[in-house]
Design an enzyme around this catalytic site. Structure first.
Site, PDB file in Angstrom:
ATOM      1  N   GLU A  34      20.269 -13.133 -52.851  1.00 39.97           N
ATOM      2  CA  GLU A  34      20.315 -14.514 -52.703  1.00 39.97           C
ATOM      3  C   GLU A  34      19.492 -15.359 -53.616  1.00 39.97           C
ATOM      4  O   GLU A  34      19.892 -16.375 -54.301  1.00 39.97           O
ATOM      5  CB  GLU A  34      20.014 -15.150 -51.334  1.00 39.97           C
ATOM      6  CG  GLU A  34      20.996 -14.610 -50.150  1.00 39.97           C
ATOM      7  CD  GLU A  34      20.807 -15.303 -48.923  1.00 39.97           C
ATOM      8  OE1 GLU A  34      20.988 -16.852 -48.979  1.00 39.97           O
ATOM      9  OE2 GLU A  34      20.750 -14.556 -48.139  1.00 39.97           O
ATOM     10  N   TYR A  91      15.143 -27.600 -53.321  1.00 37.70           N
ATOM     11  CA  TYR A  91      14.467 -26.649 -52.606  1.00 37.70           C
ATOM     12  C   TYR A  91      13.333 -26.145 -53.454  1.00 37.70           C
ATOM     13  O   TYR A  91      12.025 -25.660 -53.043  1.00 37.70           O
ATOM     14  CB  TYR A  91      15.309 -25.591 -52.458  1.00 37.70           C
ATOM     15  CG  TYR A  91      14.891 -24.644 -51.326  1.00 37.70           C
ATOM     16  CD1 TYR A  91      15.186 -24.612 -49.930  1.00 37.70           C
ATOM     17  CD2 TYR A  91      14.012 -23.445 -51.844  1.00 37.70           C
ATOM     18  CE1 TYR A  91      14.898 -23.539 -49.060  1.00 37.70           C
ATOM     19  CE2 TYR A  91      13.704 -22.605 -50.699  1.00 37.70           C
ATOM     20  CZ  TYR A  91      14.084 -22.608 -49.437  1.00 37.70           C
ATOM     21  OH  TYR A  91      13.769 -21.595 -48.765  1.00 37.70           O
ATOM     22  N   LEU A 144      22.602 -23.493 -40.972  1.00 41.33           N
ATOM     23  CA  LEU A 144      22.765 -22.335 -40.190  1.00 41.33           C
ATOM     24  C   LEU A 144      22.882 -21.053 -40.816  1.00 41.33           C
ATOM     25  O   LEU A 144      23.350 -19.905 -40.094  1.00 41.33           O
ATOM     26  CB  LEU A 144      24.220 -22.522 -39.221  1.00 41.33           C
ATOM     27  CG  LEU A 144      24.465 -23.809 -38.806  1.00 41.33           C
ATOM     28  CD1 LEU A 144      25.535 -24.111 -37.844  1.00 41.33           C
ATOM     29  CD2 LEU A 144      22.832 -24.233 -37.524  1.00 41.33           C
ATOM     30  N   SER A 145      22.583 -21.009 -42.093  1.00 41.93           N
ATOM     31  CA  SER A 145      22.308 -19.747 -43.030  1.00 41.93           C
ATOM     32  C   SER A 145      23.639 -18.960 -43.184  1.00 41.93           C
ATOM     33  O   SER A 145      23.612 -17.789 -43.031  1.00 41.93           O
ATOM     34  CB  SER A 145      21.345 -18.804 -42.292  1.00 41.93           C
ATOM     35  OG  SER A 145      20.942 -17.890 -43.004  1.00 41.93           O
ATOM     36  N   ASP A 171      15.836 -16.012 -43.159  1.00 38.65           N
ATOM     37  CA  ASP A 171      17.148 -15.758 -42.898  1.00 38.65           C
ATOM     38  C   ASP A 171      17.467 -14.615 -42.808  1.00 38.65           C
ATOM     39  O   ASP A 171      18.215 -13.928 -41.695  1.00 38.65           O
ATOM     40  CB  ASP A 171      18.200 -16.817 -43.670  1.00 38.65           C
ATOM     41  CG  ASP A 171      17.730 -18.322 -43.719  1.00 38.65           C
ATOM     42  OD1 ASP A 171      17.097 -18.577 -42.698  1.00 38.65           O
ATOM     43  OD2 ASP A 171      18.329 -18.787 -44.563  1.00 38.65           O
ATOM     44  N   HIS A 224      10.302 -24.211 -43.819  1.00 37.07           N
ATOM     45  CA  HIS A 224       9.636 -24.066 -45.247  1.00 37.07           C
ATOM     46  C   HIS A 224       8.273 -23.407 -45.415  1.00 37.07           C
ATOM     47  O   HIS A 224       7.427 -23.516 -46.090  1.00 37.07           O
ATOM     48  CB  HIS A 224       9.554 -25.524 -45.876  1.00 37.07           C
ATOM     49  CG  HIS A 224      10.882 -25.984 -46.174  1.00 37.07           C
ATOM     50  ND1 HIS A 224      11.425 -25.503 -47.392  1.00 37.07           N
ATOM     51  CD2 HIS A 224      11.888 -27.002 -45.607  1.00 37.07           C
ATOM     52  CE1 HIS A 224      12.673 -26.352 -47.607  1.00 37.07           C
ATOM     53  NE2 HIS A 224      12.814 -26.941 -46.569  1.00 37.07           N
TER      54      HIS A 224
END
Length: 410
Positions: free
Chosen positions: A155, A218, A120-121, A166, A30
């Site tokens: 994304e 998030y 794990l992206s 990522d 983060h």
């Protein structure tokens, strides 16, 4: 096998096949959306895309993991699709609007061995694989760095205002090493992993998909960091950027300044105190966060700024082969994520403690949290006991991770 399946589905062989890995993050959680460093590595599990050209601008995609064929018109993408995996395809195509021949279409078959339960992206692996496959198929000639930049925004279009860790590690990873990633100014450097280091990855049993409550939690943390940066910038007389980011204040904000921040606050009140437009605090790529919502402010700043220092210390520990020091930093990181950032869960806490009890040098959640995966540092002498301890509390998967290379055309 993928090529055979593609041929059986579409009646022709694919002309392009690509792979994009998943990732784990050693430390630096983060911090990326505050433009502060991270230290991830790519793993061998990932996403593969086979592709062939089609005409008329139609992109047809099927998945060997998920149901529901996607059919999207490049010239009229419309609204965000309802099917979760179609959304990431939509985001990738959105970023390629105006690139290449307008009537270029594609037929895609997508498969992967990367778990999609969060941490794990898998979403970034999917997005990067699709973008690379279409760039190769349509002759767009996009560099890895360009694909990374496109994937970050793609994304965010889906609804999570994430940072760039990522996509960067997936695009630029180097086999056998972690990657120290800085965002301002942008820079990457390989960090060799000590030969004795073993990394155990284990699932908590709690899903953390990038949607619904996990997405909202998030974005709440993103806004909390912006509020902290706006207040610190105003009090220190430093411009924190638009939107405000803690990375521009990391060398100036000491513990006393952080301690004077309010524990919680809303964007409307912070905007008035800091003398900034409220929009810079709440505007997201896909929508607007409520300016009246009460979010964590001081704990957010405390975690992010201390976590950035732990990235520096972890890089030094790896360089010195100090695995015990790395383990202590991982434990401190998890403690901060659990207590200040409040993104751990009982399952993640239980899993980390079990691996420590099994002999791990340190353990922490990896990824955004709110469920998903944890990682532990072990040595050749302790790794079997750590794996056994993880298997006692994890429903699986539990596996050893090695540092893989970045995305590639196969």
């Amino acid at each position: 096998e993928l090529k055979q399946a593609f041929t059986a589905l579409y009646g022709e062989a694919p002309s392009v096949t690509v792979r994009a890995p998943g990732r784990i993050n050693l430390i630096g959680e983060h911090t990326d959306y505050s433009l502060l460093p991270v230290l991830p590595l790519a793993i061998p599990l990932g996403t593969r895309v086979a592709a062939a050209s089609d005409s008329g601008g139609l992109v047809t995609a099927s998945s060997r993991q998920f149901q529901g064929t996607a059919r999207l018109e490049r010239g009229g993408l419309g609204q965000l699709p309802a099917t979760p995996w179609h959304r990431y395809l939509w985001g990738a195509l959105k970023m390629l609007e105006g690139r290449g021949a307008p009537d270029s279409g594609a037929r895609l078959l997508i498969e992967g061995d990367l778990p999609t339960t969060g941490g794990l992206s898998s979403s970034s692996s999917f997005t990067m694989a699709v973008l690379l496959g279409l760039s190769e198929l349509w002759g767009l000639g996009l560099s890895a760095e360009e694909l990374v930049a496109l994937a970050i925004v793609a994304e965010r279009q889906v609804g999570v205002e994430s940072g760039g860790m990522d996509q960067t590690i997936i695009g630029l990873a180097r086999a056998g090493a972690a990657l120290r990633i800085d965002f301002e100014p942008p820079a990457v450097r390989a960090v060799a992993l000590p030969e004795e280091l073993r990394l155990v990855v284990a699932y908590s049993g709690e899903q953390a998909p990038k949607g619904g409550s996990a997405r909202d939690a998030y974005n709440e943390r993103v806004v909390g960091c912006r509020l902290a940066a706006a207040l610190l910038g105003a009090r220190l007389g430093v411009e924190p950027g638009t939107p405000p980011v803690l990375g521009r204040l990391a060398d100036l904000a000491g513990e006393e300044e952080i301690a004077r921040l309010p524990e919680r606050g809303c964007a409307a009140a912070v905007a008035r105190e800091a003398g900034v437009e409220v929009d810079v605090l709440v505007k997201l790529t896909a929508g607007v966060f409520s300016d009246a919502a009460d979010v964590w402010v001081r704990p957010a700043a405390s975690h992010v700024l201390s976590e950035a220092r732990r990235v520096d210390a972890a890089e030094q520990a790896l360089g010195a082969g100090d695995l015990a020091g790395l383990g202590r930093l991982m434990d401190a990181s998890h403690g901060s994520l659990a207590e200040d950032y409040r993104c751990s869960t009982p399952g993640l806490d239980r899993l980390c403690q079990a691996m420590r009890n099994g002999g791990a040098l340190g353990a922490r959640l990896t990824g955004a949290g709110f469920g998903g995966y944890a990682i532990a540092a072990a040595t050749p002498d302790t790794v079997e006991a750590v794996l056994a301890a993880a298997n006692q509390v994890s429903p699986g998967p539990v596996f050893l991770a090695t540092a893989a290379g970045g995305m590639e055309r196969l």
